[in-house]
Scaffold this motif. Structure first.
Motif, PDB file in Angstrom:
ATOM      1  N   THR A 169       0.833  -1.245   0.143  1.00 55.79           N
ATOM      2  CA  THR A 169      -0.132  -0.008  -0.096  1.00 55.79           C
ATOM      3  C   THR A 169       0.766   1.117   0.095  1.00 55.79           C
ATOM      4  O   THR A 169       1.809   1.249   0.839  1.00 55.79           O
ATOM      5  N   GLU A 170       0.612   2.167  -1.099  1.00 58.14           N
ATOM      6  CA  GLU A 170       1.458   3.504  -0.970  1.00 58.14           C
ATOM      7  C   GLU A 170       0.601   4.466  -0.101  1.00 58.14           C
ATOM      8  O   GLU A 170      -0.593   4.527  -0.066  1.00 58.14           O
ATOM      9  N   GLN A 171       1.340   5.296   0.503  1.00 60.58           N
ATOM     10  CA  GLN A 171       0.929   6.582   1.078  1.00 60.58           C
ATOM     11  C   GLN A 171       0.425   7.690   0.358  1.00 60.58           C
ATOM     12  O   GLN A 171       1.364   8.031  -1.005  1.00 60.58           O
ATOM     13  N   ARG A 172      -0.716   8.013   0.395  1.00 60.61           N
ATOM     14  CA  ARG A 172      -1.268   9.228  -0.276  1.00 60.61           C
ATOM     15  C   ARG A 172      -1.096  10.430   0.514  1.00 60.61           C
ATOM     16  O   ARG A 172      -1.713  10.465   1.460  1.00 60.61           O
ATOM     17  N   LYS A 173      -0.470  11.278   0.034  1.00 57.08           N
ATOM     18  CA  LYS A 173      -0.092  12.571   0.778  1.00 57.08           C
ATOM     19  C   LYS A 173      -1.083  13.606   0.252  1.00 57.08           C
ATOM     20  O   LYS A 173      -1.382  13.611  -0.850  1.00 57.08           O
ATOM     21  N   ILE A 174      -1.499  14.668   1.081  1.00 59.25           N
ATOM     22  CA  ILE A 174      -2.241  15.838   0.592  1.00 59.25           C
ATOM     23  C   ILE A 174      -1.442  16.502  -0.365  1.00 59.25           C
ATOM     24  O   ILE A 174      -0.386  17.194  -0.098  1.00 59.25           O
ATOM     25  N   GLY A 175      -2.177  16.679  -1.453  1.00 59.58           N
ATOM     26  CA  GLY A 175      -1.443  17.279  -2.587  1.00 59.58           C
ATOM     27  C   GLY A 175      -2.383  18.795  -2.826  1.00 59.58           C
ATOM     28  O   GLY A 175      -3.333  18.977  -2.691  1.00 59.58           O
ATOM     29  N   SER A 176      -1.526  19.476  -3.708  1.00 63.17           N
ATOM     30  CA  SER A 176      -2.271  20.734  -4.183  1.00 63.17           C
ATOM     31  C   SER A 176      -3.357  20.518  -5.025  1.00 63.17           C
ATOM     32  O   SER A 176      -4.272  21.474  -5.392  1.00 63.17           O
ATOM     33  N   ASP A 177      -3.531  19.291  -5.568  1.00 62.72           N
ATOM     34  CA  ASP A 177      -4.559  18.880  -6.642  1.00 62.72           C
ATOM     35  C   ASP A 177      -5.969  18.605  -6.230  1.00 62.72           C
ATOM     36  O   ASP A 177      -6.739  18.431  -6.612  1.00 62.72           O
ATOM     37  N   ILE A 178      -5.968  18.603  -4.725  1.00 63.59           N
ATOM     38  CA  ILE A 178      -7.192  18.031  -4.186  1.00 63.59           C
ATOM     39  C   ILE A 178      -8.184  19.110  -3.671  1.00 63.59           C
ATOM     40  O   ILE A 178      -9.261  18.677  -3.261  1.00 63.59           O
ATOM     41  N   TYR A 179      -7.703  20.373  -3.689  1.00 64.06           N
ATOM     42  CA  TYR A 179      -8.520  21.367  -3.211  1.00 64.06           C
ATOM     43  C   TYR A 179      -9.800  21.651  -3.738  1.00 64.06           C
ATOM     44  O   TYR A 179     -10.947  22.307  -3.158  1.00 64.06           O
ATOM     45  N   ASP A 180      -9.900  21.492  -5.257  1.00 62.55           N
ATOM     46  CA  ASP A 180     -11.124  21.617  -5.736  1.00 62.55           C
ATOM     47  C   ASP A 180     -12.368  20.536  -5.227  1.00 62.55           C
ATOM     48  O   ASP A 180     -13.466  20.842  -5.639  1.00 62.55           O
ATOM     49  N   LEU A 181     -11.684  19.358  -4.765  1.00 63.99           N
ATOM     50  CA  LEU A 181     -12.670  18.252  -4.275  1.00 63.99           C
ATOM     51  C   LEU A 181     -13.595  18.024  -5.466  1.00 63.99           C
ATOM     52  O   LEU A 181     -14.686  17.455  -5.066  1.00 63.99           O
ATOM     53  N   GLU A 182     -13.226  17.740  -6.526  1.00 62.28           N
ATOM     54  CA  GLU A 182     -14.155  17.313  -7.551  1.00 62.28           C
ATOM     55  C   GLU A 182     -14.450  15.534  -7.489  1.00 62.28           C
ATOM     56  O   GLU A 182     -13.530  14.833  -6.979  1.00 62.28           O
ATOM     57  N   GLY A 183     -15.714  15.361  -7.534  1.00 62.68           N
ATOM     58  CA  GLY A 183     -16.081  14.006  -7.086  1.00 62.68           C
ATOM     59  C   GLY A 183     -15.989  13.047  -8.086  1.00 62.68           C
ATOM     60  O   GLY A 183     -15.955  13.401  -9.366  1.00 62.68           O
ATOM     61  N   ARG A 184     -15.881  11.648  -7.734  1.00 62.43           N
ATOM     62  CA  ARG A 184     -15.958  10.431  -8.692  1.00 62.43           C
ATOM     63  C   ARG A 184     -16.721   9.561  -8.089  1.00 62.43           C
ATOM     64  O   ARG A 184     -17.104   9.569  -6.910  1.00 62.43           O
ATOM     65  N   SER A 185     -17.139   8.616  -8.987  1.00 63.17           N
ATOM     66  CA  SER A 185     -18.588   7.597  -8.610  1.00 63.17           C
ATOM     67  C   SER A 185     -17.777   6.520  -7.785  1.00 63.17           C
ATOM     68  O   SER A 185     -16.815   6.283  -7.985  1.00 63.17           O
ATOM     69  N   PHE A 186     -18.625   5.979  -6.892  1.00 62.39           N
ATOM     70  CA  PHE A 186     -18.056   4.762  -5.944  1.00 62.39           C
ATOM     71  C   PHE A 186     -18.548   3.571  -6.820  1.00 62.39           C
ATOM     72  O   PHE A 186     -19.377   3.723  -7.740  1.00 62.39           O
ATOM     73  N   ASN A 187     -17.750   2.480  -6.490  1.00 61.26           N
ATOM     74  CA  ASN A 187     -18.097   1.326  -7.251  1.00 61.26           C
ATOM     75  C   ASN A 187     -19.412   0.789  -6.703  1.00 61.26           C
ATOM     76  O   ASN A 187     -19.791   1.033  -5.556  1.00 61.26           O
ATOM     77  N   ARG A 188     -20.383   0.418  -7.481  1.00 63.43           N
ATOM     78  CA  ARG A 188     -21.607   0.058  -7.449  1.00 63.43           C
ATOM     79  C   ARG A 188     -21.874  -0.959  -6.261  1.00 63.43           C
ATOM     80  O   ARG A 188     -22.868  -1.224  -5.461  1.00 63.43           O
TER      81      ARG A 188
END
Length: 250
Positions: free
Chosen positions: A12-31
């Motif tokens: 498992t890779e660590q995801r760090k808070i990046g500058s690209d997340i602040y718009d918080l654009e959504g993506r769909s969950f798996n059904r």
């Protein structure tokens, strides 16, 4: 938070808070995760921590953390998560949409999860916020979740999954391996959260304080009656029907 510290062999890779997340654009969950497709998410960060015992005793437990922003798929201009009652409805709606449909025993309609448990408002934040526990029907993993609104239509969910590396009922596991070090880390992380409103957010909060001065969340919340579904609005909780979202053409 401590640095990423996964168990040996875990890729498992660590995801760090990046500058690209602040718009918080959504993506769909798996059904399979969210049959209603009523909420969207944006990943913010994730980490894992292994908890080891004394020398040569090995792995005692593991704690995983994730932070996501969520919003309803269908926008509702009348819904404002900065208001405590709307915030509570959003939390319970999202929770039911993501977990309330899961069954441990389909024949007897026994739910896989129980929540919210130990509901507790989070003080000292300028917005309504809450934390609580979630349990599984089988003692495999424990969950602790915290929710904080960051705009009128978005919630941030902090989720902690943790378990002990031993067998038995939950009480037996707790006697063999104390969960306290993991629970202490969870508490310390949540206590460390700070939220500084932007001028725009502060203006919105000012309007809400005119009708709800202290922005307080209800001190208690009953456990939800699961299994259950959520309507396409992401908020309205419905009686469970396994055929409701069986096809994409619902």
């Amino acid at each position: 938070m401590p640095k990423h510290n996964r168990i040996r062999g875990d890729s498992t890779e660590q995801r760090k808070i990046g500058s690209d997340i602040y718009d918080l654009e959504g993506r769909s969950f798996n059904r399979n995760i969210m049959p209603s497709q009523s909420w969207e998410y944006s990943s913010i960060a994730n980490r894992k921590w292994a908890f080891n015992g004394p020398w040569f005793s090995g792995l005692m437990g593991q704690l995983t953390f994730s932070a996501v922003a969520v919003k309803t798929t269908i926008s509702n201009p009348k819904l404002n998560f900065l208001h405590p009652r709307a915030f509570e409805s959003g939390v319970l709606g999202y929770l039911t949409a993501s977990e309330g449909h899961a069954l441990y025993d389909e024949g007897r309609k026994i739910p896989e999860y129980k929540a919210p448990l130990n509901w507790s408002p989070i003080p000292n934040l300028p917005v309504p916020a809450v934390q609580f526990d979630m349990e599984m029907a089988t003692p495999i993993c424990r969950y602790h979740l915290a929710f904080i609104p960051v705009s009128r239509d978005r919630l941030v969910c902090l989720r902690f999954d943790y378990w002990q590396e031993c067998s038995g009922s939950q009480d037996e596991k707790d006697q063999k391996i104390s969960p306290k070090p993991m629970q202490d880390l969870i508490d310390n992380i949540i206590r460390s959260v700070r939220l500084i409103p932007s001028p725009e957010l502060e203006a919105e909060l000012g309007e809400i304080r005119k009708i709800c001065p202290n922005l307080s969340v209800n001190p208690e919340c009953s456990q939800l009656k699961w299994p259950a579904d959520v309507d396409k609005d992401g908020i309205t909780i419905l009686e469970y029907d396994k055929r409701r979202y069986a096809t994409p053409n619902y």
